[in-house]
Design a protein around this motif. Structure first.
Motif, short mmCIF file in Angstrom:
data_model
loop_
_atom_site.label_atom_id
_atom_site.label_comp_id
_atom_site.label_asym_id
_atom_site.label_seq_id
_atom_site.Cartn_x
_atom_site.Cartn_y
_atom_site.Cartn_z
N ASP A 60 8.96 6.24 0.88
CA ASP A 60 8.31 4.97 0.58
C ASP A 60 8.82 3.87 1.51
N TYR A 61 7.90 3.02 1.96
CA TYR A 61 8.24 1.85 2.78
C TYR A 61 7.73 0.61 2.05
N SER A 107 4.90 -7.80 1.40
CA SER A 107 3.49 -7.77 1.03
C SER A 107 2.88 -6.39 1.00
N TRP A 108 3.51 -5.41 1.68
CA TRP A 108 2.91 -4.10 1.81
C TRP A 108 3.84 -3.01 1.28
N GLU A 109 3.20 -1.94 0.80
CA GLU A 109 3.95 -0.73 0.45
C GLU A 109 3.14 0.48 0.93
N VAL A 158 -1.07 9.88 -0.45
CA VAL A 158 -0.76 8.92 0.61
C VAL A 158 -1.46 7.62 0.22
N SER A 159 -0.72 6.54 0.12
CA SER A 159 -1.32 5.29 -0.36
C SER A 159 -0.77 4.09 0.40
N PHE A 211 -2.26 -6.53 -7.10
CA PHE A 211 -2.01 -5.36 -6.27
C PHE A 211 -3.33 -4.64 -5.97
N GLU A 212 -3.61 -4.43 -4.68
CA GLU A 212 -4.77 -3.65 -4.26
C GLU A 212 -4.25 -2.37 -3.59
N ASN A 213 -4.66 -1.24 -4.12
CA ASN A 213 -4.17 0.04 -3.64
C ASN A 213 -5.32 0.90 -3.16
#
Length: 400
Positions: free
Chosen positions: A111-112, A116-118, A167-168, A178-180
């Motif tokens: 995980d990164y 603002s991002w993941e 993968v997301s 949150f938008e995934n």
């Protein structure tokens, strides 16, 4: 001899160059060792009831017990990189036989996380499975009513509905919205020769109240999800699953919280009009509506308790005599830090055609569970704060 000596003097720099050591990697700072996190949930209950697995017999269950370990490190751009690995015991583990199906690897991802991002890749929770978490003792209680189902599962392992290879990418605004977007390889146990190709894609949108302030928000969480699953069976090319749900605090209180949880799951795209096996029940067009009413008592300095009622109804659009409803009444008493006494009654009724393939002809399954639950989460070498702890990857019988 003098000429040979002079020749060696001239060749010495070339010989040194030829035997020069390979360049070494940029040295890491040994003082910045990764942060290590260890978490576990132990569930042990005595249960009695009439189900497809146990017809009027008592049993001892330790399913849904899990152990996870994770490592996190601060990166050069101030983001956080992490790895998590863990497994969970399945219903098959309750038999006295040791087989490969007793333990299921449910978390194995890298995980990164930036502000603002993941970005995540590996085995973890189905991204659409946590719009709403219900207060049942185990995550697979009433699973055919409370969760989006994997139409590629053969029904032998309920964990295949809850976890997948994912993968997301997730974008957030102020850690509230949150938008995934994600692609998945849903586990295909119907076809044992299937490859590990991507067979699902989807998006989710979710609002979450600031951590620690959920009880002061009238609607602390809500969300929407859409997933398209490619199955290519029974004349069906693909299935669309749409979910919507949220949590409403009826009494906003730190010590006496009352909340209402609502979830609706719509599945469309199947041509099935009859059931031949249990997998067909996961594919057929259907709509499932679930709700729970929960009271959580959390007195300061004392052990609290929780009482919750969860109920759900599911109907199939094209298959007759195939409706289902279920309910679970649970109570949890905190005995100490992370250690609880839990009691639960659950029952599920199925119409004739559904019961024939999903519960071995038993129209009404019911069971009573009594036991203990212990969970802990501890961190070594703490120097960073990832967005979630490992217990967030587990089913929360006392949900946030």
């Amino acid at each position: 001899m003098k000429k040979l000596f002079c020749l060696l003097i001239l060749l010495k720099p070339l010989m040194s160059w030829a035997t020069m050591a390979q360049p070494v990697p940029i040295p890491e700072d040994q003082s910045l060792s990764p942060q290590i996190e260890l978490a576990a949930v132990g569930v042990g209950t005595v249960n009695y009831g009439r189900t497809a697995e146990r017809d009027g017999q008592g049993s001892i269950s330790f399913s849904d017990s899990s152990l996870l370990v994770g490592a996190s490190q601060r990166l050069y751009d101030e983001a956080i990189g992490s790895f998590t690995f863990g497994g969970v015991t399945t219903d098959a583990a309750n038999s006295a036989n040791n087989t490969s199906t007793n333990f299921f690897i449910h978390q194995a991802f890298v995980d990164y996380q930036s502000a603002s991002w993941e970005f995540l890749a590996g085995r973890t929770d189905n991204p659409s499975a946590h719009l709403v978490d219900f207060p049942t003792i185990r995550g697979d209680d009433l699973i055919t009513l409370l969760n989006p189902l994997n139409p590629l599962s053969n029904g032998e392992n309920t964990e295949e509905h809850r976890y997948s290879n994912v993968v997301s990418a997730t974008l957030n605004q102020n850690l509230s919205y949150f938008e995934n977007i994600h692609v998945q390889h849903l586990i295909n146990s119907v076809d044992g020769t299937s490859n590990t190709g991507i067979n699902s894609a989807g998006i989710t949108f979710q609002y979450l109240a600031p951590p620690g302030l959920e009880v002061f928000d009238r609607v602390p969480s809500w969300g929407l999800s859409y997933d398209y699953i490619n199955i290519n069976s029974n004349g069906t090319s693909g299935i669309s699953q749409i979910g919507a749900g949220g949590v409403i605090n009826l009494n906003e209180s730190v010590t006496d919280l009352i909340d209402l949880r609502l979830l609706d799951i719509l599945s469309l795209g199947s041509n099935l009009a009859t059931f031949q096996n249990i997998s067909d029940t996961f594919q057929a067009d259907s709509n499932s509506t679930a709700l729970s009413l929960r009271y959580l008592n959390s007195p300061f300095g004392k052990g609290g308790y929780q009482i919750a009622l969860t109920a759900a109804y599911k109907n199939y659009f094209k298959v007759t005599e195939a409706n289902s409803w279920g309910a679970a009444l649970s109570a949890v008493k905190r005995l100490g830090q992370g250690f609880d006494l839990a009691v639960q009654y659950q029952g599920q009724w199925r119409n004739t055609q559904l019961a024939a393939v999903q519960s071995r002809g038993i129209d009404y399954e019911q069971s009573v569970d009594v036991g203990f639950i212990f969970n802990f989460d501890t961190i070594f070498n703490q120097h960073i704060s990832p967005r979630r702890n490992l217990l967030n990857q587990q089913h929360q019988y006392i949900p946030n």
